[in-house]
Design a protein around this motif. Structure first.
Motif, PDB file in Angstrom:
ATOM      1  N   ARG A 167       0.918  -1.100   0.023  1.00 21.43           N
ATOM      2  CA  ARG A 167       0.073  -0.026   0.178  1.00 21.43           C
ATOM      3  C   ARG A 167       0.788   1.283  -0.134  1.00 21.43           C
ATOM      4  O   ARG A 167       0.453   2.213  -0.549  1.00 21.43           O
ATOM      5  CB  ARG A 167      -0.649  -0.032   1.143  1.00 21.43           C
ATOM      6  N   ALA A 168       2.099   1.192   0.655  1.00 18.61           N
ATOM      7  CA  ALA A 168       3.235   2.392   0.742  1.00 18.61           C
ATOM      8  C   ALA A 168       3.435   2.608  -0.731  1.00 18.61           C
ATOM      9  O   ALA A 168       3.988   3.633  -1.036  1.00 18.61           O
ATOM     10  CB  ALA A 168       4.071   2.172   1.620  1.00 18.61           C
ATOM     11  N   LEU A 169       3.749   1.650  -1.550  1.00 10.51           N
ATOM     12  CA  LEU A 169       3.983   1.848  -2.908  1.00 10.51           C
ATOM     13  C   LEU A 169       2.906   2.609  -3.985  1.00 10.51           C
ATOM     14  O   LEU A 169       3.477   3.125  -5.030  1.00 10.51           O
ATOM     15  CB  LEU A 169       4.424   0.324  -3.592  1.00 10.51           C
ATOM     16  N   GLU A 170       1.925   2.507  -3.582  1.00 10.76           N
ATOM     17  CA  GLU A 170       0.730   3.214  -4.263  1.00 10.76           C
ATOM     18  C   GLU A 170       1.188   4.859  -4.699  1.00 10.76           C
ATOM     19  O   GLU A 170       0.898   4.834  -5.887  1.00 10.76           O
ATOM     20  CB  GLU A 170      -0.528   3.374  -3.542  1.00 10.76           C
ATOM     21  N   LEU A 171       1.961   5.393  -3.942  1.00 10.10           N
ATOM     22  CA  LEU A 171       2.444   6.627  -4.306  1.00 10.10           C
ATOM     23  C   LEU A 171       3.433   6.706  -5.439  1.00 10.10           C
ATOM     24  O   LEU A 171       3.488   7.506  -6.181  1.00 10.10           O
ATOM     25  CB  LEU A 171       2.656   7.266  -3.050  1.00 10.10           C
ATOM     26  N   ASP A 172       4.155   5.620  -5.531  1.00 10.71           N
ATOM     27  CA  ASP A 172       5.350   5.527  -6.419  1.00 10.71           C
ATOM     28  C   ASP A 172       4.460   4.897  -7.891  1.00 10.71           C
ATOM     29  O   ASP A 172       4.950   5.480  -8.777  1.00 10.71           O
ATOM     30  CB  ASP A 172       6.183   4.743  -6.102  1.00 10.71           C
ATOM     31  N   SER A 173       4.088   3.798  -7.672  1.00  7.45           N
ATOM     32  CA  SER A 173       3.622   2.869  -8.947  1.00  7.45           C
ATOM     33  C   SER A 173       2.111   2.174  -8.540  1.00  7.45           C
ATOM     34  O   SER A 173       2.173   1.597  -7.566  1.00  7.45           O
ATOM     35  CB  SER A 173       4.474   1.934  -9.401  1.00  7.45           C
TER      36      SER A 173
ATOM     37  N   PHE B 247       0.775   0.095 -10.612  1.00  9.83           N
ATOM     38  CA  PHE B 247       0.798  -1.384 -10.818  1.00  9.83           C
ATOM     39  C   PHE B 247       1.582  -1.976  -9.867  1.00  9.83           C
ATOM     40  O   PHE B 247       1.198  -3.409  -9.745  1.00  9.83           O
ATOM     41  CB  PHE B 247       1.727  -1.391 -12.333  1.00  9.83           C
ATOM     42  N   LEU B 248       2.836  -1.308  -9.171  1.00  5.51           N
ATOM     43  CA  LEU B 248       3.121  -2.239  -8.054  1.00  5.51           C
ATOM     44  C   LEU B 248       2.280  -2.238  -6.974  1.00  5.51           C
ATOM     45  O   LEU B 248       2.493  -3.351  -6.177  1.00  5.51           O
ATOM     46  CB  LEU B 248       4.682  -1.593  -7.740  1.00  5.51           C
ATOM     47  N   ALA B 249       1.780  -1.389  -6.617  1.00  4.07           N
ATOM     48  CA  ALA B 249       0.730  -1.710  -5.564  1.00  4.07           C
ATOM     49  C   ALA B 249      -0.319  -2.615  -5.638  1.00  4.07           C
ATOM     50  O   ALA B 249      -0.733  -3.072  -4.736  1.00  4.07           O
ATOM     51  CB  ALA B 249      -0.094  -0.110  -5.243  1.00  4.07           C
TER      52      ALA B 249
END
Length: 76
Positions: free
Chosen positions: A24-30, A32-34
């Motif tokens: 969920r923390a990756l949502e700000l970056d990408s 697709f990864l989130a």
């Protein structure tokens, strides 16, 4: 009993769900990864569906299914 349930809470929150919090923390970056877990589930579902259709086709090609109207009680 309170300690028992707090132990279950600690196990679930800090051990089992911790990888999902990291995703969920990756949502700000990408985006697709989130959502990589969702993509994996969708790919597995599509592959299972394709395998199921292939198996149905092989049984259909061998004429192993009883297609008479009396093969099922609700058909006649």
């Amino acid at each position: 009993m309170k300690d028992f349930f707090e132990g279950i809470e600690w196990l679930v929150e800090f051990t089992l769900l911790n990888p999902l919090d990291e995703l969920r923390a990756l949502e700000l970056d990408s985006w697709f990864l989130a959502n990589i877990l969702n993509w994996v589930f969708m790919i597995v579902g599509v592959l299972a569906f394709l395998y199921w259709m292939k198996q149905l086709k092989t049984f259909n090609d061998r004429n192993e299914e009883n297609r008479e109207s009396t093969s099922h009680s609700f058909l006649g």
